[in-house]
Design an enzyme around this catalytic site. Structure first.
Site, short mmCIF file in Angstrom:
data_model
loop_
_atom_site.label_atom_id
_atom_site.label_comp_id
_atom_site.label_asym_id
_atom_site.label_seq_id
_atom_site.Cartn_x
_atom_site.Cartn_y
_atom_site.Cartn_z
N PRO A 1 1.24 1.34 -11.28
CA PRO A 1 0.00 0.79 -11.57
C PRO A 1 -1.32 1.58 -11.07
O PRO A 1 -1.28 2.03 -9.97
CB PRO A 1 -0.04 -0.80 -10.66
CG PRO A 1 1.17 -0.85 -10.41
CD PRO A 1 1.92 0.51 -10.06
N LEU A 2 -2.16 1.60 -11.91
CA LEU A 2 -3.52 2.22 -11.63
C LEU A 2 -4.57 1.41 -11.85
O LEU A 2 -4.71 0.75 -13.02
CB LEU A 2 -3.82 3.64 -12.43
CG LEU A 2 -5.15 4.24 -12.48
CD1 LEU A 2 -5.39 4.48 -11.40
CD2 LEU A 2 -5.07 5.17 -13.76
#
Length: 70
Positions: free
Chosen positions: A2-3
């Site tokens: 995840p970013l």
């Protein structure tokens, strides 16, 4: 991996930015179960003169609001 990419106007102190990073990291970990070492958080700070809404910069909005309060 995840970013989370957040853009804010400049002006927050480092402790506030750090607290935001911590809270976002925890939220991603708690909600999607990503491994902590795989979570990426980017905080971008933009000068208030470079962010506008309706052809008025945040700096101009702040100046106008300050004058109206006096």
């Amino acid at each position: 991996m995840p970013l989370v990419d957040v853009t804010l106007t400049e002006g927050r102190d480092p402790a506030q930015v750090r607290a935001l990073i911590h809270a976002l990291h925890a939220a991603v970990h708690d909600t999607v179960g990503a491994r902590p070492e795989h979570i990426r958080v980017i905080v971008r700070e933009v000068p208030r003169t470079h962010w506008a809404t309706g052809d008025v910069t945040v700096a101009e909005m702040h100046t106008t609001a300050t004058k109206e309060q006096k």
